[in-house]
Design a protein around this motif. Structure first.
Motif, short mmCIF file in Angstrom:
data_model
loop_
_atom_site.label_atom_id
_atom_site.label_comp_id
_atom_site.label_asym_id
_atom_site.label_seq_id
_atom_site.Cartn_x
_atom_site.Cartn_y
_atom_site.Cartn_z
N ASP A 186 53.36 -25.60 -21.96
CA ASP A 186 53.23 -26.81 -22.62
C ASP A 186 52.14 -26.41 -23.68
OD1 ASP A 186 54.76 -28.58 -21.13
OD2 ASP A 186 52.88 -29.21 -19.71
N ARG A 187 52.02 -27.22 -24.71
CA ARG A 187 50.82 -26.99 -25.65
C ARG A 187 49.61 -26.82 -25.00
NH1 ARG A 187 49.99 -30.99 -30.62
NH2 ARG A 187 48.51 -29.66 -32.23
N GLY A 188 48.87 -26.29 -25.60
CA GLY A 188 47.41 -25.93 -25.33
C GLY A 188 47.14 -24.83 -23.87
N ARG A 189 48.21 -24.10 -23.82
CA ARG A 189 48.28 -23.17 -22.73
C ARG A 189 48.05 -21.73 -23.23
NH1 ARG A 189 48.73 -28.37 -21.29
NH2 ARG A 189 48.69 -28.61 -18.96
N GLY A 190 47.86 -21.44 -24.48
CA GLY A 190 47.69 -20.14 -25.12
C GLY A 190 48.72 -19.24 -25.21
N LYS A 191 49.83 -19.83 -25.43
CA LYS A 191 51.23 -18.99 -25.80
C LYS A 191 51.31 -18.21 -27.11
CE LYS A 191 54.30 -22.74 -27.45
NZ LYS A 191 53.95 -22.02 -28.86
N SER A 192 50.80 -18.84 -28.16
CA SER A 192 50.70 -18.28 -29.29
C SER A 192 49.58 -17.20 -29.54
CB SER A 192 50.51 -19.35 -30.52
OG SER A 192 51.44 -20.06 -30.58
N SER A 193 48.56 -17.50 -28.62
CA SER A 193 47.30 -16.57 -28.40
C SER A 193 48.08 -15.09 -27.59
CB SER A 193 46.29 -17.14 -27.81
OG SER A 193 45.83 -18.13 -28.73
N ALA A 194 48.73 -15.37 -26.61
CA ALA A 194 49.31 -14.38 -25.92
C ALA A 194 50.29 -13.54 -26.83
CB ALA A 194 50.03 -14.78 -24.79
N ALA A 195 50.89 -14.13 -27.65
CA ALA A 195 51.61 -13.62 -28.73
C ALA A 195 50.94 -12.55 -29.48
CB ALA A 195 52.79 -14.48 -29.56
N GLY A 196 49.83 -13.30 -29.97
CA GLY A 196 48.98 -12.44 -31.12
C GLY A 196 48.43 -11.20 -30.41
N ALA A 243 52.37 -20.34 -36.80
CA ALA A 243 52.14 -18.85 -36.37
C ALA A 243 50.77 -18.48 -36.47
CB ALA A 243 53.40 -18.01 -36.84
N ARG A 244 50.07 -19.36 -37.30
CA ARG A 244 48.76 -18.87 -37.80
C ARG A 244 47.90 -18.24 -36.66
NH1 ARG A 244 47.73 -22.56 -40.95
NH2 ARG A 244 48.03 -21.55 -42.98
N GLU A 245 48.05 -18.86 -35.57
CA GLU A 245 47.04 -18.29 -34.27
C GLU A 245 47.49 -17.18 -33.79
OE1 GLU A 245 44.34 -18.62 -31.10
OE2 GLU A 245 44.33 -19.57 -33.32
N VAL A 246 48.76 -16.84 -33.96
CA VAL A 246 49.36 -15.25 -33.62
C VAL A 246 48.53 -14.36 -34.31
CG1 VAL A 246 51.32 -13.84 -33.78
CG2 VAL A 246 51.41 -16.27 -32.87
N PHE A 247 48.50 -14.68 -35.84
CA PHE A 247 48.03 -13.60 -36.71
C PHE A 247 46.24 -13.57 -36.50
CE2 PHE A 247 51.91 -13.83 -38.19
CZ PHE A 247 52.27 -12.57 -38.99
N VAL A 248 45.68 -14.79 -36.26
CA VAL A 248 44.07 -14.49 -35.89
C VAL A 248 43.90 -13.91 -34.66
CG1 VAL A 248 42.28 -16.18 -35.24
CG2 VAL A 248 43.79 -16.89 -37.07
N ARG A 249 44.69 -14.09 -33.71
CA ARG A 249 44.59 -13.42 -32.35
C ARG A 249 44.91 -11.91 -32.75
NH1 ARG A 249 41.29 -15.35 -28.94
NH2 ARG A 249 42.30 -14.79 -27.06
N ALA A 250 45.94 -11.46 -33.41
CA ALA A 250 46.55 -10.27 -33.65
C ALA A 250 45.27 -9.37 -34.48
CB ALA A 250 47.93 -10.14 -34.36
N ALA A 251 44.75 -10.02 -35.41
CA ALA A 251 43.68 -9.32 -36.27
C ALA A 251 42.45 -9.06 -35.27
CB ALA A 251 43.38 -10.32 -37.38
N ALA A 252 42.16 -9.85 -34.36
CA ALA A 252 40.90 -9.80 -33.66
C ALA A 252 41.09 -8.71 -32.72
CB ALA A 252 40.66 -11.08 -32.89
N VAL A 253 42.41 -8.59 -32.19
CA VAL A 253 42.56 -7.35 -31.36
C VAL A 253 42.68 -6.21 -31.93
CG1 VAL A 253 44.54 -6.39 -29.78
CG2 VAL A 253 43.88 -8.69 -29.26
N VAL A 254 43.28 -5.93 -33.19
CA VAL A 254 43.28 -4.76 -33.83
C VAL A 254 41.75 -4.56 -34.23
CG1 VAL A 254 44.14 -4.01 -35.95
CG2 VAL A 254 45.68 -5.24 -34.75
N ASP A 255 40.92 -5.36 -34.90
CA ASP A 255 39.56 -5.23 -35.23
C ASP A 255 38.95 -4.77 -33.85
OD1 ASP A 255 39.89 -5.75 -37.73
OD2 ASP A 255 39.54 -7.83 -37.41
N SER A 256 39.08 -5.25 -32.70
CA SER A 256 38.26 -4.65 -31.48
C SER A 256 38.66 -3.46 -31.16
CB SER A 256 38.54 -5.51 -30.34
OG SER A 256 39.68 -5.83 -29.77
N MET A 257 39.84 -2.89 -31.36
CA MET A 257 40.33 -1.38 -31.10
C MET A 257 39.86 -0.71 -32.09
SD MET A 257 44.05 -2.50 -29.37
CE MET A 257 44.49 -0.74 -28.82
#
Length: 787
Positions: free
Chosen positions: A225-235, A258-272
């Protein structure tokens, strides 16, 4: 208790339970805005955590116009104020609800609730399509919406005119239970930093499953359902894969999805510590490991996979051009997959590894529909498939009253009957019924089943469609019932019957809403009388997945045709053309009158328009447009439709009720016979070959005979060709493709073999259409030793 005290208590209660509350400020618009300021100040929501959606300007908060409410998708805010006094739409309401964070408030500014349903607004103007006017538009959607506001827990209502509280909306909930802490799975391939980015155990499990995409041959389906963090998981997974050097291609109906995908992906890449300088392009993330995360629109992503190279596409949001690289993606992630048609989803099965992320219930689409319509194809593929479901909300607690209210008010959770209730439905057991909007409004179960089946069957059904279903004067609903349960539904739109003045404006290029088929036939195909006959266009037709392939859809269309015979002039349909759909509509008596010359941006398909006449004037309309389509077919197939799927071309032409007499000259017959039975060349008279090929596909004796071409090959007549031969006729003769490209596509070993195959394919056409022609007989006799 005044507005300030009420807002303070609502916010306190919401924060304690990690839930959300809805505060309705009903009455005068200016008074409602003043009360909203008072409420937000009392609730101590910071100005920079508030967004107002309003047609007005000049607020101290972030502001979006109602038609830009979609900018809130994927974002979270402490409070959202939605001004429903002007340019209100169900879509906008669906978009803003999901943006409110746990502990936050949705503030809804409305006219007095008793008067709101009867008020005429901007959205009503869109429902008043010609020949109907505003007085014909219903008030049922807003009436039902007001009823849910007055009944649902967690909804407070303040009359700002009388400064009274009609409902306080307080529920005295239990304190929020903390989320189970996320943890990495045993033997995790991604680093611990990746799992530290997860917010719930659900999300960590999803990221763990997505590790499978590190290797080719794997597919992962994530539903929530919406709001469960699936796009964040994808990112999170996309960032981890890019940090390993993978090229991750992300696609979605629009980049904002898909903007949330890129926000989360960028955060992960930065943290690594793997982020490379990428300039200001938010649609592309580069890593120092050589990997990247990149966005492409669905059609561009398919093109990239087919070309084996990269197409940097900006998805149509801003029209920017991108650069091109030669390497193809290692992984494709499809966000909001339920919002894409099955044909397009199937194209992604050519990726080395692929993840599909879909909303089960919510504004973006229907995951159940994705499951029913696409999962069979995925299961038949060579991928090893992993399924993941996210059930725990991230931004607010389970059972949040605002989410439950939105599901009910907008029917985001509407579903057809469960399989067991309809599984034994047959043609003999079903009953044909016409339901009015009043019938649907009076029976919530019926409304949910009808709308749920429409949502399930079509990737574009949205909250606005619920309002159209209940209030649009041009729409009608027809269903098949089995033991009182909906097993098939058709949504019909009345079109045509327009006065001469409107027809003239349409002919001159003015768009007339709600009249798609007359508009195409008039403005594009230059038929000023096309909008005079009255018809019904089949907007949607859906059959319950548990009883498909039993002829119920055809039964529904047949019953509809019998009902409207003598009442209207035609039935019609317009849709993204696929061979299967063209065959279905042809079998039900519909004939092609148009194939669009541009592709749909979302589906990548060309659109077919088909008519089924019910009166003399409807028959005249269908016959002349079938004839005009036949006459322009050769020209458009060799120009704007050169890249159309040959099976779509075959099926489109087969459904054209306009037989062709090829009428070749003696010289042209000599060329065709020479190329078919002797050493002649196709290039000596390509036009003659095209006329023969067209005659073959559309029915070719110049009388009312059936086409020699059927769904998979031919009908067994003397002109029978194989599927491969028919595709050869389409690609080379009708679409004028290069010999080398045709040979490669159709698996001929050489262009020479492909040329000889074309000559052989024309032999039965020569015999059928020219067998009694003296020139043909004489010319063919010269090569008698060879046949």
């Amino acid at each position: 208790m005044d507005v300030a005290a009420l807002a303070d208590r609502l916010r306190t209660e919401a924060e304690r339970a990690n839930e959300r509350r809805l505060l309705v400020l009903a009455g005068d618009r200016d008074a409602g805005i003043d009360a909203a300021y008072t409420a937000l100040d009392a609730a101590e929501v910071a100005d920079d955590d508030v967004t107002i959606v309003s047609s007005r300007e000049g607020f101290r908060f972030e502001r979006h116009a109602p038609n830009h409410a979609g900018n809130l998708l994927g974002r979270t805010r402490g409070a959202v104020v939605f001004d429903a006094h002007e340019k209100f739409s169900p879509n906008a309401l669906g978009q803003v609800v999901g943006a409110v964070d746990g502990g936050g408030l949705l503030v809804l500014l409305t006219p007095p609730l008793s008067a709101w349903p009867e008020r005429r607004e901007w959205f009503d103007d869109h429902l008043a399509v010609p020949p109907f006017d505003l007085d014909d538009v219903g008030t049922r959607f807003r009436g039902r919406l007001v009823e849910t506001l007055r009944e649902h827990p967690g909804v407070a209502i303040v009359d700002v005119d009388s400064e009274t509280i009609d409902r306080d909306g307080l529920t005295d909930p239990w304190p929020a239970r903390p989320h189970d802490p996320p943890k990495a799975p045993e033997n995790a391939a991604f680093s611990e930093v990746v799992y530290d980015a997860c917010l719930t155990a659900d999300q960590a499990d999803a990221v763990g499953a997505l590790e499978a995409l590190r290797n080719p041959g794997h597919a992962v389906v994530v539903e929530a359902d919406r709001g469960r963090g699936k796009s964040s998981a994808a990112g999170i997974a996309a960032g981890a894969l890019a940090a390993e050097g993978k090229h991750v291609l992300v696609t979605a109906p629009a980049f904002r999805s898909a903007r949330e995908v890129f926000v989360r992906a960028a955060a992960v890449v930065d943290s690594m510590g793997y982020r490379a300088d990428n300039g200001e392009d938010e649609r592309r993330i580069e890593t120092t490991a050589g990997g990247r995360v990149q966005f492409a629109s669905p059609v561009a992503a398919v093109d990239e996979l087919g070309a084996g190279g990269e197409v940097d596409d900006h998805g149509g949001d801003d029209g920017d051009d991108g650069d091109r690289d030669r390497d193809s993606p290692d992984v494709v992630l499809v966000d909001e997959a339920a919002a894409l048609p099955v044909r397009l989803l199937s194209e992604f099965l050519s990726a080395p590894a692929v993840g599909f992320f879909t909303t089960v219930r919510g504004y973006e689409g229907a995951g159940r529909g994705f499951s029913v319509r696409f999962r069979d194809r995925l299961g038949e593929s060579e991928f090893e498939v992993t399924d993941v479901t996210l059930s725990e909300p991230i931004r607010y607690a389970p059972g949040d009253p605002l989410e439950i209210w939105a599901f009910r008010a907008l029917l985001l959770d509407a579903r057809p009957p469960v399989d067991q209730l309809v599984a034994d439905a047959t043609l003999d057991s079903v009953e044909y019924r016409a339901f009015t909007p009043e019938d649907l409004l009076a029976d919530e179960h019926l409304l949910r089943e009808v709308f749920g089946l429409l949502v399930l069957a079509h990737y574009r059904t949205e909250p606005n469609d619920l309002a159209r279903l209940l209030d649009a004067p041009n729409l009608s609903v027809r269903v098949l019932l089995h033991d009182g349960r909906v097993v098939s539904v058709a949504l019909l739109a009345r079109e045509g019957g327009l006065p001469e003045s409107t027809r003239r404006k349409m002919y001159d290029g003015q768009r007339v809403a709600g009249n798609m088929i007359p508009d195409v036939l008039t403005s594009q195909l230059r038929d000023e009388e096309a909008a005079e006959p009255v018809g019904y266009r089949v907007l949607r037709i859906a059959t319950h997945h548990a009883v498909r392939s039993r002829g119920l859809g055809s039964r529904l269309l047949s019953a509809t045709k019998e009902e409207f015979r003598g009442e209207v002039d035609w039935l019609g349909v317009g849709y993204g053309a696929t061979p299967e759909l063209l065959s279905f509509w042809r079998e039900n008596g519909y004939r092609t009158v148009h194939l669009s010359t541009t592709r749909n941006d979302t589906s990548g398909e060309y659109s077919a328009v088909m008519l089924n006449p019910l009166s003399d004037s409807g028959r005249e309309l269908a016959e002349r447009h079938s004839r005009w389509f036949r006459e322009r077919a050769i020209g458009v197939l060799s120009d704007p439709l050169r890249d159309a799927d040959p099976d779509v071309v075959r099926a489109t032409l087969a459904a054209t009720d306009a037989p062709v007499n090829p009428s070749l000259s003696d010289h042209e017959w000599r060329v065709v016979v020479g190329a078919s039975y002797g050493p002649g060349l196709y290039v000596a008279a390509p036009g003659a070959f095209r006329r023969l090929a067209l005659a073959y596909f559309v029915g070719g004796d110049g009388d009312d005979g059936d086409s020699a071409q059927s769904d998979d090959s031919t009908d067994g007549s003397e002109t029978q060709l194989s599927v491969r031969e028919e595709r050869l006729l389409v690609r080379k003769v009708l679409q004028a493709q290069l010999w080398e490209n045709v040979a490669a596509e159709l698996d001929y070993v050489s262009t020479g073999q492909c040329m000889r195959a074309l000559g052989t394919a024309f032999r039965p056409l020569v015999d059928h259409y020219g067998g009694d022609n003296d020139t043909v007989v004489e010319e063919r006799a010269r090569f008698s030793d060879e046949f």
